[in-house]
Design an enzyme around this catalytic site. Sequence first.
Site, PDB file in Angstrom:
ATOM      1  N   GLY A   1       0.818  -1.211   0.000  1.00 48.67           N
ATOM      2  CA  GLY A   1       0.000   0.000   0.000  1.00 48.67           C
ATOM      3  C   GLY A   1       0.850   1.258   0.000  1.00 48.67           C
ATOM      4  O   GLY A   1       0.511   2.257  -0.651  1.00 48.67           O
TER       5      GLY A   1
ATOM      6  N   ASP B   1       0.638   0.223  13.159  1.00 46.98           N
ATOM      7  CA  ASP B   1       0.937  -1.119  12.645  1.00 46.98           C
ATOM      8  C   ASP B   1       1.159  -2.144  13.754  1.00 46.98           C
ATOM      9  O   ASP B   1       1.414  -3.321  13.480  1.00 46.98           O
ATOM     10  CB  ASP B   1       2.197  -1.066  11.757  1.00 46.98           C
ATOM     11  CG  ASP B   1       1.927  -0.320  10.459  1.00 46.98           C
ATOM     12  OD1 ASP B   1       0.759  -0.265  10.026  1.00 46.98           O
ATOM     13  OD2 ASP B   1       2.890   0.220   9.879  1.00 46.98           O
TER      14      ASP B   1
HETATM   15  C1  S3P Z   1       3.103   4.014   6.225  1.00 42.48           C
HETATM   16  C2  S3P Z   1       2.021   4.595   6.799  1.00 42.48           C
HETATM   17  C3  S3P Z   1       0.963   3.862   7.526  1.00 42.48           C
HETATM   18  C4  S3P Z   1       1.400   2.442   7.876  1.00 42.48           C
HETATM   19  C5  S3P Z   1       2.105   1.755   6.745  1.00 42.48           C
HETATM   20  C6  S3P Z   1       3.333   2.551   6.319  1.00 42.48           C
HETATM   21  C7  S3P Z   1       4.093   4.861   5.531  1.00 42.48           C
HETATM   22  O1  S3P Z   1      -0.192   3.780   6.716  1.00 42.48           O
HETATM   23  O2  S3P Z   1       0.285   1.671   8.259  1.00 42.48           O
HETATM   24  O3  S3P Z   1       2.517   0.464   7.128  1.00 42.48           O
HETATM   25  O4  S3P Z   1       5.215   4.397   5.257  1.00 42.48           O
HETATM   26  O5  S3P Z   1       3.770   6.015   5.242  1.00 42.48           O
HETATM   27  P1  S3P Z   1      -1.322   4.948   6.740  1.00 42.48           P
HETATM   28  O6  S3P Z   1      -0.652   6.175   6.343  1.00 42.48           O
HETATM   29  O7  S3P Z   1      -2.345   4.491   5.744  1.00 42.48           O
HETATM   30  O8  S3P Z   1      -1.839   4.937   8.143  1.00 42.48           O
END
Ligand code: S3P
Length: 457
Positions: free
Chosen positions: A101, A328
């Site tokens: 993601g 996380d």
């Molecule tokens: C991350 C932000 C978080 C986290 C993901 C890594 C990042 O997600 O859960 O594992 O590297 O910016 P969200 O921004 O959707 O909370």
Amino acid sequence: MKQDLYSRNLTSKRCKALKGDARIPGDKSISHRSIMLGALAVGETIVSGLLEGEDVLHTAMAMRAMGAKITHGDDGLWRIYGVGVGGLREPDQVLEMGNSGTSTRLLMGLVGGHNITATFTGDASLVKRPMKRIVTPLEMMGATFLSRSGDRLPLTVKGAENALPIEYRLPVASAQVKSAIMLAGLNAAGRTTVIEDHPTRDHTENMLRHFGVEVEVEKLEGDAHAIHLLGHQELQGCAVDVPSDPSSAAFAVVAALINEGSEISLSRVGVNETRIGLYTTLQEMGADIEFKHKRIEAGEPVADIIVKGTGSLRGIDVPESRVPSMIDEFPILAVAAACAQGTTKMTGLKELRVKESDRLLMVANGLKVCGVNFEMGEESLIIHGTGKSPEGGACVETALDHRIAMSFLILGTVTQEPVSIDDAAPIKTSFPNFIELMNDLGTEIGTPDDSDELRLA
Ligand code: S3P
């Protein structure tokens, strides 16, 4: 031929106290950003300690497809030769993002701010995750999107011809959305502002500064702040030494805490304030965790962490305001809470529903088959620990979620009967040597013994 332990189901058995020193792999968030910013910079960026997990490798592949030269030498160093802000080229093929993601959302920001078109897709977990949160601000900046349904992947981004700077208040506490807007803002003519009501991880801000970009942070009312970034600044290639990932270190830390008599030391772990909510929570639960030699390296605070397992955690209420700094870590906190004496209450967990899995549900399913007493609400989880080892003796479904897989293997180190997971493959996305590193510290994680009787989740 050596069997790939990560390609199948695994079992974790009750183990003795954990002992030893370990170097946890590099921070995932910082690794992604070092490749992206290196690819936008002028000159050479040299990255040491990069996390060579699948998620980060997907980022590297995408940046190569958009024109950056990225090499991985025998010396373990990654060298990146960037194209300069505005210089990304259109990729020839669909960008395959796997499970990641962070790669997807941040890269959509980069593409959204460039006059190029790219199509993103991913695995069965990623195609279910919401992208509207990225689409809305990037459309305001001039990008357009074409997607099949509900702004899920596969999704095509046509970047803005001339990206517009915006001022945007984040509707969800999300470092990914904040970072996507800032990365698009790098190629916009004027000042882009992102307002956060609650601080989320600030690695993009820190690393942009490290690459020579001016980023201004203005304090607003309460916890809120505004991040201002002027577009068309040049990034200068530099050296990045990636610290160990506090989110990955959390698995070893909790394993040591729940196994009485353990003593482990983890060197050079990132301890950025926006990331260490779990550690504060564990200390409030009575954990013996010490941060030694705190220092700043390449713009990020790091420390050596010493953990002693006294076997006496107690349940607490986790303040909702702390959620973004441990977003996380709820699966592994649930494991600690299941072994603690008393009730641990976690609220404000809505975002867990849209992580690599519906993490709240998958944690609850795992706790249930392992015999832990809990209540799950729409946005909350209340775990009633007895201070004794949970039953275990079950196989936990991981739903393509690395943190569910690792958390329940850690629970298996103390349960009365072994705990299995149905699929270890997702672990390679963020912690490619998890089994070897944990077993060196004393856990007993391996392929299931035929004699183990496991209740299927
Ligand atoms: C991350 C932000 C978080 C986290 C993901 C890594 C990042 O997600 O859960 O594992 O590297 O910016 P969200 O921004 O959707 O909370």
